[in-house]
Design an enzyme around this catalytic site. Structure first.
Site, short mmCIF file in Angstrom:
data_model
loop_
_atom_site.label_atom_id
_atom_site.label_comp_id
_atom_site.label_asym_id
_atom_site.label_seq_id
_atom_site.Cartn_x
_atom_site.Cartn_y
_atom_site.Cartn_z
N GLU A 67 -26.33 -10.57 64.95
CA GLU A 67 -26.45 -9.10 64.93
C GLU A 67 -27.52 -8.59 65.90
O GLU A 67 -27.39 -7.50 66.45
CB GLU A 67 -26.78 -8.63 63.50
CG GLU A 67 -25.63 -8.77 62.52
CD GLU A 67 -25.59 -10.11 61.81
OE1 GLU A 67 -24.75 -10.27 60.91
OE2 GLU A 67 -26.41 -11.00 62.16
N PHE A 129 -25.53 -8.73 45.34
CA PHE A 129 -25.39 -9.67 46.44
C PHE A 129 -25.35 -8.93 47.78
O PHE A 129 -24.59 -8.00 47.95
CB PHE A 129 -24.11 -10.49 46.24
CG PHE A 129 -23.82 -11.45 47.37
CD1 PHE A 129 -24.66 -12.54 47.60
CD2 PHE A 129 -22.73 -11.25 48.19
CE1 PHE A 129 -24.39 -13.42 48.65
CE2 PHE A 129 -22.46 -12.12 49.24
CZ PHE A 129 -23.30 -13.22 49.47
N GLN A 130 -26.20 -9.34 48.68
CA GLN A 130 -26.31 -8.77 50.03
C GLN A 130 -26.63 -7.28 50.00
O GLN A 130 -26.16 -6.51 50.84
CB GLN A 130 -25.05 -9.06 50.87
CG GLN A 130 -24.92 -10.54 51.22
CD GLN A 130 -23.89 -10.81 52.30
OE1 GLN A 130 -22.94 -10.05 52.48
NE2 GLN A 130 -24.07 -11.91 53.03
N LYS A 179 -19.42 0.29 50.42
CA LYS A 179 -18.06 -0.23 50.54
C LYS A 179 -17.04 0.65 49.82
O LYS A 179 -15.92 0.88 50.33
CB LYS A 179 -17.99 -1.66 50.01
CG LYS A 179 -16.66 -2.34 50.28
CD LYS A 179 -16.70 -3.81 49.90
CE LYS A 179 -15.38 -4.50 50.24
NZ LYS A 179 -15.43 -5.96 49.93
N MET A 488 -46.91 -15.16 79.30
CA MET A 488 -47.98 -14.17 79.16
C MET A 488 -48.97 -14.58 78.07
O MET A 488 -50.17 -14.33 78.18
CB MET A 488 -47.39 -12.80 78.85
CG MET A 488 -48.39 -11.66 78.98
SD MET A 488 -49.06 -11.48 80.67
CE MET A 488 -47.78 -10.52 81.44
#
Length: 576
Positions: A67, A129-130, A179, A488
């Site tokens: 993602e 969940f999630q 959803k 760096m």
């Protein structure tokens, strides 16, 4: 940097009677109405109804391999195309994986519309969940965050999201889509006008303030324009050029403002800031009038604020009033779009100040204090590599980078003469940004040469996106400025931490050429200076993606440099 970012003009669709459809159908229909031609994303359980609709409609979707790759690609697309990037991911870890990209877009003023799946409304707050609280997580790093709670609100929310993301000072807007809302049906009415009484960005500047600036210019002996990314996002590069030609005022660019004014113009002094040119920083330090256009005076530009432009009257043109006076006391504030402000300044055609002595002094300074590096036989110096890349591409490629030494060398040694050729992570300094951003840039401009100039460390954070090059045959060229370290970090450990290189060196690395070949991508390793020109030619001539592993001097540092706590006039490493 603050900007006025507008969608490219398109034909407005004729009003359509409201239709009954599911929430996921509404989303895809709304994206089409907004002129969206590509989505970057990754599917998962909570966002599956939307992905089912993507399958049915055939809208173009770029499947990232992580993602973070999806959202950085959306950023690169937005930066180059002038259109908002759209990113679609699932709930929970899918959503939290885009948080870095959202924060990056927020601080660099890039317009994104990010759609995150969410658990059903009946489960929100139950630690399902999630489930992740994306409103709570993203509120500080978005222009606005929505969670859709009823199907009736969905069309309005999508339309408002695009409006907010692309007007005023642009930035990311998040839509958290449960959803069950995706599956619920309702009437899709997308023809109502956006009405947000609390959000009315000022586009047209106050004419009185413009006239104050005109008067200040006529009196100034040592004026300087500081041009930031706001010039680019307002599509105002041409107006800036015309105004500079009219008034003969020298120009300094911020890091993200590179390309807003031609690098080869006599009045261009280079980039200002920590690793800017000596002339650019001294011009700001010695100026008596500093005109900031679409820049936000961040710390990497200003150095120690106590020493910043001590003798200058400051004028600040910005679409975001919150930036004016935030870091630097401003005498002439001009709130509005950079393009409109420059148009008004040009139309005023004010009396040109007598700054001929100043301009001559700056030209001598440019000659006396150029950027420099020491050649070392067959060792590839990274500065040489960037110079040769600029020459090989005629300075016309789109260059993307991560953050660090390679980023600074690219900013210093690649001459950007055109706008929207420079894509980098400025404010957040995001490792892993450059490669997926190059993918988004290439999708935005398929016919342009896109070169991702990357450090070996940052590349390893998002290199899984090589699969996209393999899958789509995108012609992105990847250049690894490989110094086997966190460059760096190593430089700062050398200069400020007694050469204690704590976890900044990479004695073991993968074989990047074999890695490229595993993805069916042409790979080459280059270790000698004499091989660089031919390698770059092969890279650019190849009709497909290429990964070039350039082994550069491992202990090369970026100079000149303003050390922490120092002012712009206290640069180190100005001469060999």
């Amino acid at each position: 940097m603050s900007t006025n970012f507008k969608l490219k003009k398109r034909e407005q669709p004729k009003p359509e009677p409201p239709q009954e459809m599911s929430g996921s159908s509404m989303l895809i229909q709304a994206l089409a109405r907004e002129g969206v031609d590509v989505i970057f994303g990754y599917p998962g359980g909570a966002i599956l109804p939307t992905y089912d609709e993507i399958y049915k409609t055939g809208i173009r979707h770029i499947l990232a391999r992580h993602e973070q790759g999806a959202i950085h690609a959306a950023e690169g697309y937005a930066r180059v195309s002038g259109k908002p990037g759209v990113c679609v991911v699932t709930s929970g870890p899918g959503a939290t994986n885009v948080v870095t990209g959202i924060a990056d877009a927020m601080i660099d003023s890039l317009p994104l519309v990010v759609i995150t799946g969410q658990v059903a409304t009946t489960l929100i707050g139950t630690d399902a969940f999630q489930e992740a609280d994306m409103i709570g997580i993203t509120m500080p790093i978005t222009k606005h965050s929505y969670q859709v709670r009823t199907i009736e609100d969905l069309p309005r929310i999508i339309k408002e999201a695009f409006h907010i993301a692309t007007t005023g000072r642009p930035g990311p807007v998040l839509i958290d889509l449960p959803k069950d809302i995706s599956l619920t049906t309702g009437l899709f009415d997308y023809d109502k006008e956006v009405h947000l009484p609390g959000y009315q960005p000022t586009v047209m500047p106050n004419r009185l303030q413009i006239r104050k600036l005109v008067e200040a210019v006529s009196q100034a002996k040592k004026p300087v324009i500081l041009a930031g990314a706001g010039v680019l996002h307002a599509h105002a590069a041409q107006e800036l050029f015309e105004y500079v030609e009219q008034q003969q005022i020298p120009v300094v660019n911020t890091l993200l403002g590179l390309g807003s004014f031609p690098a080869d113009h006599e009045l261009h002094l280079g980039m200002g800031g920590m690793h800017g040119t000596y002339t650019a920083n001294m011009a700001i330090h010695e100026s008596d009038l500093l005109i900031s256009i679409g820049a936000r005076f961040d710390d990497r530009l200003t150095g120690n604020l106590a020493f910043f432009a001590p003798n200058a009257r400051v004028a600040h043109i910005d679409i975001d009033p919150a930036e004016i006076g935030k870091n630097i006391e401003t005498e002439i504030p001009v709130v509005g779009c950079a393009k409109e402000a420059l148009k008004m300044l040009i139309a005023e055609n004010g009396k040109r100040g007598d700054n001929s002595v100043w301009r001559a002094d700056l030209q001598r300074m440019k000659q006396e204090y150029p950027l420099w590096y020491k050649e070392d036989g067959e060792t590839i110096k990274p500065q040489q590599l960037i110079e040769k890349l600029c020459e090989a591409t005629n300075g016309e490629a789109i260059i993307t980078t991560d953050v660090g030494q390679h980023q600074m060398w690219a900013a210093q040694y690649y001459a950007f003469n055109k706008p929207n050729r420079w894509v980098t992570s400025g404010g957040l300094g995001t490792m892993g940004f450059g490669f997926p951003a190059a993918i988004g840039a290439q999708i935005a401009e398929p016919s342009s040469t896109v070169v991702a100039v990357l450090g070996d460390a940052g590349f390893q954070m998002t290199l899984q996106e090589l699969s996209i090059l393999q899958e789509l045959g995108l012609k992105v060229k990847v250049i690894l400025v490989n110094n086997a370290s966190l460059g760096m970090v190593r430089q700062w450990q050398q200069l400020f931490h007694g050469e204690r290189y704590s976890n900044s060196l990479f004695p073991i690395q993968p074989d990047f050429v074999k890695m490229a070949e595993a993805y069916d991508i042409k790979g080459m390793k280059v270790e000698k200076l004499s091989e660089v020109d031919q390698a770059l030619k092969e890279m650019l001539d190849h009709d497909g993606p290429v990964l070039m592993d350039f082994r550069v001097a491992k202990e090369e540092n970026v100079y000149p440099m303003i050390s922490p706590g120092k002012g712009q006039h206290e640069m180190e490493g100005v001469k060999p």
